[in-house]
Design a protein around this motif. Sequence first.
Motif, PDB file in Angstrom:
ATOM      1  N   ALA A  13      -2.491  17.959  19.756  1.00 54.68           N
ATOM      2  CA  ALA A  13      -2.778  18.634  18.475  1.00 54.68           C
ATOM      3  C   ALA A  13      -2.058  17.944  17.319  1.00 54.68           C
ATOM      4  N   ARG A  16      -3.372  14.288  15.671  1.00 58.18           N
ATOM      5  CA  ARG A  16      -4.383  14.302  14.622  1.00 58.18           C
ATOM      6  C   ARG A  16      -3.764  14.059  13.230  1.00 58.18           C
ATOM      7  N   TYR A  17      -2.479  14.408  13.067  1.00 58.25           N
ATOM      8  CA  TYR A  17      -1.845  14.312  11.745  1.00 58.25           C
ATOM      9  C   TYR A  17      -1.256  12.929  11.468  1.00 58.25           C
ATOM     10  N   TRP A  25       2.848  14.259  10.669  1.00 53.27           N
ATOM     11  CA  TRP A  25       2.814  14.181  12.137  1.00 53.27           C
ATOM     12  C   TRP A  25       4.081  14.802  12.734  1.00 53.27           C
ATOM     13  N   SER A  65      -5.957  22.637  14.245  1.00 54.32           N
ATOM     14  CA  SER A  65      -5.748  21.480  15.113  1.00 54.32           C
ATOM     15  C   SER A  65      -5.366  21.926  16.525  1.00 54.32           C
ATOM     16  N   TRP A  66      -4.592  22.987  16.597  1.00 55.23           N
ATOM     17  CA  TRP A  66      -4.159  23.530  17.893  1.00 55.23           C
ATOM     18  C   TRP A  66      -5.367  24.006  18.711  1.00 55.23           C
ATOM     19  N   ALA A  69      -7.534  21.043  19.787  1.00 58.24           N
ATOM     20  CA  ALA A  69      -6.912  20.340  20.924  1.00 58.24           C
ATOM     21  C   ALA A  69      -7.083  21.152  22.207  1.00 58.24           C
ATOM     22  N   ALA A 105      -4.278  18.489   5.662  1.00 59.94           N
ATOM     23  CA  ALA A 105      -5.183  19.167   6.596  1.00 59.94           C
ATOM     24  C   ALA A 105      -6.556  18.507   6.579  1.00 59.94           C
ATOM     25  N   ALA A 108      -6.580  15.263   8.407  1.00 56.13           N
ATOM     26  CA  ALA A 108      -6.386  15.338   9.859  1.00 56.13           C
ATOM     27  C   ALA A 108      -7.577  15.943  10.600  1.00 56.13           C
ATOM     28  N   LEU A 109      -8.310  16.826   9.931  1.00 54.28           N
ATOM     29  CA  LEU A 109      -9.294  17.646  10.657  1.00 54.28           C
ATOM     30  C   LEU A 109     -10.730  17.219  10.366  1.00 54.28           C
TER      31      LEU A 109
END
Length: 243
Positions: A13, A16-17, A25, A65-66, A69, A105, A108-109
């Motif tokens: 998860a 991604r950052y 991150w 993200s969690w 993942a 965000a 990353a997403l």
Amino acid sequence: MSTDFERRLIAHAAARYKVAGPYAWHFARGKLGGDPVFVAMLRDGLLPSPTTILDLGCGEALLASWLLAAAELHARGDWPADWPAPPRIEAYRGIELQPRDVARARCALPAVFRVERGDIRDAALGKAGLVVILDVLHYIALADQRRVLERVRACLQPGGTLLLRVGDAAGGLPFRISLAVDALVTRLRGQSLGRLQCRPLSAWLAELSALGFAVRAVPMSAGTPFANHLLIAHPGDPGRNAA
Ligand SMILES: C[S@@+](CC[C@H](N)C(=O)[O-])C[C@H]1O[C@@H](n2cnc3c(N)ncnc32)[C@H](O)[C@@H]1O
């Protein structure tokens, strides 16, 4: 102490950052690894499925993200036998005040996870099956907290759920430690902390009950020195409260 699976999930998860820079991150790794709420939501099946999520004060949208993942590891067959399947997310929308968090965000997403810059005190909430507010309401005035909760109740679809994480102002030293960490993290994020509006757990429960939620509180500080609780609330049946 995280299990091997939890460590894989946290790393997946947080990874991604990386595109959003080293701070994003490392922050994601630290927060997802250190905050028990993320594991608890999956392990204890606290999220409805399928659902549409509205994440108020979402920060970097770590929750999105969690859950992404979790879905990916589950699809690979990498999932603990004693955990329920992760929820199926039909839509995710986060609202966040700080432009820098919104930018991280979005970086990353995937774009289907919508993260908007806005103020939860006046942003249009639309409709959602699940509203999540983690460690946010104490930043706004008491009257604004009430208005947000009223609007959350109105925006929840039938059978919907509110997950509200709060600190217990009657929690003594652990509560004071959480305030000190809050001040430190806020400063590290380059923000300033206004006057915090905290309440004892009993007052949070009474407030939600008065607004027509049936609510129960789950201690949510395992592995931390804090006095946090996750309030799991559903519109209706306001008489069914339990601490
Ligand atoms: C402690 S962080 C929690 C972030 C996220 N909920 C999480 O658990 O990772 C609190 C967040 O609430 C945001 N926030 C505070 N007041 C807000 C408001 N009025 N509208 C939108 N976001 C707000 C802050 O900018 C910050 O990102």
